[in-house]
Design a protein around this motif. Structure first.
Motif, PDB file in Angstrom:
ATOM      1  N   ASP A  99       0.873  -1.128  -0.163  1.00 13.95           N
ATOM      2  CA  ASP A  99      -0.211   0.022   0.053  1.00 13.95           C
ATOM      3  C   ASP A  99       0.692   1.233  -0.111  1.00 13.95           C
ATOM      4  O   ASP A  99       0.407   2.449  -0.464  1.00 13.95           O
ATOM      5  CB  ASP A  99      -0.768  -0.116   1.127  1.00 13.95           C
ATOM      6  N   ASP A 100       2.027   1.217   0.732  1.00 12.39           N
ATOM      7  CA  ASP A 100       2.926   2.229   0.715  1.00 12.39           C
ATOM      8  C   ASP A 100       3.796   2.454  -0.530  1.00 12.39           C
ATOM      9  O   ASP A 100       4.717   3.432  -0.689  1.00 12.39           O
ATOM     10  CB  ASP A 100       3.666   2.305   1.888  1.00 12.39           C
ATOM     11  N   GLY A 101       3.477   1.681  -1.532  1.00 16.71           N
ATOM     12  CA  GLY A 101       4.479   1.753  -3.013  1.00 16.71           C
ATOM     13  C   GLY A 101       5.421   0.765  -2.715  1.00 16.71           C
ATOM     14  O   GLY A 101       6.348   0.954  -3.861  1.00 16.71           O
ATOM     15  N   ALA A 102       6.063   0.291  -1.661  1.00 16.82           N
ATOM     16  CA  ALA A 102       7.319  -0.772  -1.661  1.00 16.82           C
ATOM     17  C   ALA A 102       6.880  -1.766  -2.497  1.00 16.82           C
ATOM     18  O   ALA A 102       6.030  -2.386  -2.504  1.00 16.82           O
ATOM     19  CB  ALA A 102       7.626  -1.202  -0.017  1.00 16.82           C
ATOM     20  N   ASP A 131      -7.753   8.956  -5.129  1.00 19.46           N
ATOM     21  CA  ASP A 131      -7.056   8.593  -3.963  1.00 19.46           C
ATOM     22  C   ASP A 131      -7.689   7.140  -3.488  1.00 19.46           C
ATOM     23  O   ASP A 131      -7.370   6.752  -2.404  1.00 19.46           O
ATOM     24  CB  ASP A 131      -7.259   9.608  -2.695  1.00 19.46           C
ATOM     25  N   ALA A 132      -8.566   6.407  -4.199  1.00 19.27           N
ATOM     26  CA  ALA A 132      -8.825   5.243  -3.959  1.00 19.27           C
ATOM     27  C   ALA A 132      -7.859   3.911  -3.815  1.00 19.27           C
ATOM     28  O   ALA A 132      -6.972   3.969  -4.581  1.00 19.27           O
ATOM     29  CB  ALA A 132      -9.890   4.677  -4.922  1.00 19.27           C
ATOM     30  N   ALA A 133      -8.005   3.403  -2.763  1.00 22.05           N
ATOM     31  CA  ALA A 133      -7.015   2.250  -2.474  1.00 22.05           C
ATOM     32  C   ALA A 133      -7.005   1.095  -3.491  1.00 22.05           C
ATOM     33  O   ALA A 133      -7.950   1.055  -4.197  1.00 22.05           O
ATOM     34  CB  ALA A 133      -7.309   1.489  -1.323  1.00 22.05           C
ATOM     35  N   ASP A 134      -5.746   0.665  -3.592  1.00 20.92           N
ATOM     36  CA  ASP A 134      -5.723  -0.454  -4.841  1.00 20.92           C
ATOM     37  C   ASP A 134      -5.997  -2.001  -4.249  1.00 20.92           C
ATOM     38  O   ASP A 134      -5.856  -2.169  -3.120  1.00 20.92           O
ATOM     39  CB  ASP A 134      -4.362  -0.822  -5.366  1.00 20.92           C
ATOM     40  N   ARG A 135      -6.605  -2.650  -5.047  1.00 18.84           N
ATOM     41  CA  ARG A 135      -6.910  -4.027  -4.889  1.00 18.84           C
ATOM     42  C   ARG A 135      -5.517  -4.877  -4.896  1.00 18.84           C
ATOM     43  O   ARG A 135      -4.878  -4.668  -5.550  1.00 18.84           O
ATOM     44  CB  ARG A 135      -8.111  -4.612  -5.738  1.00 18.84           C
ATOM     45  N   PHE A 136      -5.360  -5.936  -4.082  1.00 20.80           N
ATOM     46  CA  PHE A 136      -4.397  -6.963  -4.005  1.00 20.80           C
ATOM     47  C   PHE A 136      -4.455  -7.679  -5.299  1.00 20.80           C
ATOM     48  O   PHE A 136      -5.464  -8.271  -5.570  1.00 20.80           O
ATOM     49  CB  PHE A 136      -4.254  -7.758  -2.714  1.00 20.80           C
ATOM     50  N   VAL A 137      -3.378  -7.759  -6.116  1.00 23.22           N
ATOM     51  CA  VAL A 137      -3.261  -8.447  -7.249  1.00 23.22           C
ATOM     52  C   VAL A 137      -2.780 -10.057  -6.740  1.00 23.22           C
ATOM     53  O   VAL A 137      -1.589 -10.456  -6.472  1.00 23.22           O
ATOM     54  CB  VAL A 137      -2.550  -8.006  -8.272  1.00 23.22           C
ATOM     55  N   SER A 160      12.558   1.105  -8.604  1.00 25.60           N
ATOM     56  CA  SER A 160      12.187   0.854  -7.275  1.00 25.60           C
ATOM     57  C   SER A 160      13.345   0.989  -6.347  1.00 25.60           C
ATOM     58  O   SER A 160      14.352   0.350  -6.486  1.00 25.60           O
ATOM     59  CB  SER A 160      11.281  -0.234  -6.858  1.00 25.60           C
ATOM     60  N   THR A 161      13.055   1.750  -4.943  1.00 26.27           N
ATOM     61  CA  THR A 161      14.184   1.809  -4.103  1.00 26.27           C
ATOM     62  C   THR A 161      13.755   1.280  -2.579  1.00 26.27           C
ATOM     63  O   THR A 161      14.568   1.132  -1.996  1.00 26.27           O
ATOM     64  CB  THR A 161      14.631   3.562  -4.017  1.00 26.27           C
ATOM     65  N   ARG A 162      12.462   1.219  -2.590  1.00 29.83           N
ATOM     66  CA  ARG A 162      11.925   0.611  -1.384  1.00 29.83           C
ATOM     67  C   ARG A 162      11.526  -0.897  -1.676  1.00 29.83           C
ATOM     68  O   ARG A 162      10.550  -1.156  -2.461  1.00 29.83           O
ATOM     69  CB  ARG A 162      11.181   1.381  -0.898  1.00 29.83           C
ATOM     70  N   PHE A 163      11.741  -1.451  -0.654  1.00 26.05           N
ATOM     71  CA  PHE A 163      11.320  -3.262  -0.769  1.00 26.05           C
ATOM     72  C   PHE A 163      10.812  -3.509   0.354  1.00 26.05           C
ATOM     73  O   PHE A 163      11.184  -3.363   1.521  1.00 26.05           O
ATOM     74  CB  PHE A 163      12.611  -3.983  -1.312  1.00 26.05           C
ATOM     75  N   LYS A 164       9.751  -4.571   0.396  1.00 29.41           N
ATOM     76  CA  LYS A 164       9.318  -5.182   1.534  1.00 29.41           C
ATOM     77  C   LYS A 164       9.162  -6.680   1.068  1.00 29.41           C
ATOM     78  O   LYS A 164       9.124  -7.423   0.174  1.00 29.41           O
ATOM     79  CB  LYS A 164       7.742  -5.088   1.732  1.00 29.41           C
ATOM     80  N   GLU A 165       9.811  -7.600   2.214  1.00 33.06           N
ATOM     81  CA  GLU A 165       9.938  -8.950   2.254  1.00 33.06           C
ATOM     82  C   GLU A 165       8.587  -9.656   1.989  1.00 33.06           C
ATOM     83  O   GLU A 165       7.505  -9.408   2.551  1.00 33.06           O
ATOM     84  CB  GLU A 165      10.555  -9.429   3.381  1.00 33.06           C
TER      85      GLU A 165
END
Length: 473
Positions: free
Chosen positions: A276-279, A313-319, A379-384
């Motif tokens: 959600d934060d773009g990571a 500003d609507a949230a995105d659905r999880f793909v 991309s510069t930010r990553f989430k495990e």
């Protein structure tokens, strides 16, 4: 340029397929199962009834509709992935069967519906049809209502020859073998008899140059070998698109490397999952590996596909969709691998997860384009990544209970060769009874006190909590 992506609500699609038909038997499979949501919201799709919005009235209507399903309804799910939501516990007479895969998880997501026309034909017959769906969606609220998912449904008519007959029969055998002994397989037995006695095998892989639809169940054949064996040279040198929410951990992807080596695509777009934060939800090393391969690029879906609303500003659905897509523009050809496998080793390699998918050649009306839009910004930010669907669950239990309302007898089954430990059963935090150690791999009758307590609780719910089988309830 991205192509127009076919879109439809999953419930609407199945409701349209059921139009003018009644259900004879149904088998559903899922990695995760929310039994209350399945009963109240998913099952309702397959009946031509205007169901009430009031839960109690709706359940009574569903119970009445189920009485007309002569073959019954069964749900097979990964034993460690039963989930409960605000839909509440299950209350209907459907068979819920936990499945255990020895070195992985039960990750298949299928809908098998044996149907017949509501109205007989001029000869008084109601020839039956088997609807077979391969999905990416679990039997949960997220899977059917919120996520971006994918599905393909095939129809096998009575008397038809089909290449899907043998692999489907093998898949049904696997379901029985991986279930607790003595489980209720009556619904799938009705479907098995239809396939065995009312359909024939089709040996040719293609017809008039078009590849027939093939059903893949990972039974000793990994995914790349399946694609080679079924479509072979048809897939070589085409454009390739890979959509998967999970890739595993590591500096490269074995499955993606195998696909690139096997089919040498002109170019390959790989879906980049984001939080959600773009990571970016991928291993940073793998991200760099894809960027550095001259054949590959990261891509994302157009916003109109993923957005939960029309506002900016609507949230995105999880793909959550899983697709491997091959296409060419001259000539116009398009192949889709649709089903449950993520781009992980456990999903693709033999001897691990149990997965299923359809390989389908579709007839494009226009020259196919990539669905994904290329990611130009680095991309510069990553989430495990969450690899929960790629490994055995940490929760769940090896215990199954069953109660026979006709004989008022209750039994327990322990899915292990060794005897069970001491187990505490509870419901909504209230202790019910304890089970002393009993032999594994067999059904053991409960005592009178435990049976009476279980019978009383079954008037309210069919889901209990077990303590003593591992570190988590």
């Amino acid at each position: 340029m991205s192509a127009e992506i076919p879109r439809e609500a999953l419930s609407d699609h199945f409701a349209e397929r059921m139009n003018g038909r009644s259900l004879v038997a149904a088998v559903f499979t899922s990695f995760q199962l929310d039994p209350g949501f399945f009963e109240q919201e998913i099952l309702a799709v397959f009946f031509d009834v205007s169901f009430s919005h009031a839960t109690n009235v709706r359940l009574v209507q569903l119970e009445d509709a189920l009485r007309n399903v002569s073959g019954g309804v069964a749900v097979y799910y990964d034993a460690d992935n039963l989930v409960l939501s605000d839909a509440g516990p299950p209350r209907l007479d459907t068979a819920r069967i936990p499945v255990r895969v020895p070195r992985g998880v039960f990750h298949a997501k299928n809908v098998l519906l044996l149907v017949e026309p509501v109205d007989a034909d001029e000869d008084g017959r109601r020839p039956r049809t088997l609807l077979v769906g391969c999905l990416s969606a679990n039997l949960t609220k997220a899977g059917w209502w919120r996520n971006v998912e994918v599905a393909h449904v095939e129809e096998i008519e009575e008397g038809e020859d089909t290449r899907q007959r043998e692999p489907l029969l093998a898949y049904l055998r696997q379901l029985r073998e991986l279930s607790p002994k003595g489980s209720d397989h009556s619904a799938q037995e009705v479907i098995r008899r239809f396939l065995a006695n009312k359909t024939g095998g089709q040996q040719r892989r293609s017809s008039l140059g078009q590849v027939r639809t093939h059903f893949w169940c990972k039974d000793g054949v990994d995914l790349v070998d399946f694609l080679r064996n079924t479509a072979g040279s048809h897939l070589e040198g085409l454009y390739m698109e890979v959509i998967s929410p999970f890739f595993g951990l590591g500096e490269m992807s074995g499955p993606l490397q195998k696909l690139l080596d096997a089919f040498n695509p002109k170019a390959c777009q790989v879906f980049l999952p984001r939080a959600d934060d773009g990571a970016a939800i991928v291993d940073e090393r793998f991200y760099r590996w894809v960027r550095e391969d001259p054949r590959c690029a990261w891509g994302t879906f157009p916003r109109e596909v993923t957005s939960l609303g029309k506002s900016a500003d609507a949230a995105d659905r999880f793909v959550h969709a899983k697709v491997i897509r091959f296409f060419s523009q001259k000539p116009k050809r398009e192949f889709l691998l649709i089903g449950s496998p993520n781009l992980t080793d456990s999903a693709h390699d033999r001897g691990k997860n149990l997965e299923t998918a359809f390989l389908v050649e579709v007839e494009p009306q226009r020259a196919p384009q990539f669905w994904l839009e290329s990611e130009t910004k680095k991309s510069t930010r990553f989430k495990e990544p969450d690899s929960s669907s790629s490994r055995a669950g940490e929760g769940g239990t090896r215990l199954s209970l069953r109660f026979n309302w006709s004989t008022t007898k209750a039994q327990a089954h322990w899915a292990d060769a060794a005897s069970s430990p001491l187990l505490q059963l509870s419901s909504s935090g209230v202790p019910l009874f304890k089970l002393d150690p009993f032999p594994g791999e067999t059904w053991t009758e409960l005592g009178d006190a435990e049976t009476s307590r279980l019978k009383q609780e079954l008037g309210r719910t069919a889901v209990l909590t077990v303590d003593g089988d591992g570190p988590k309830p």
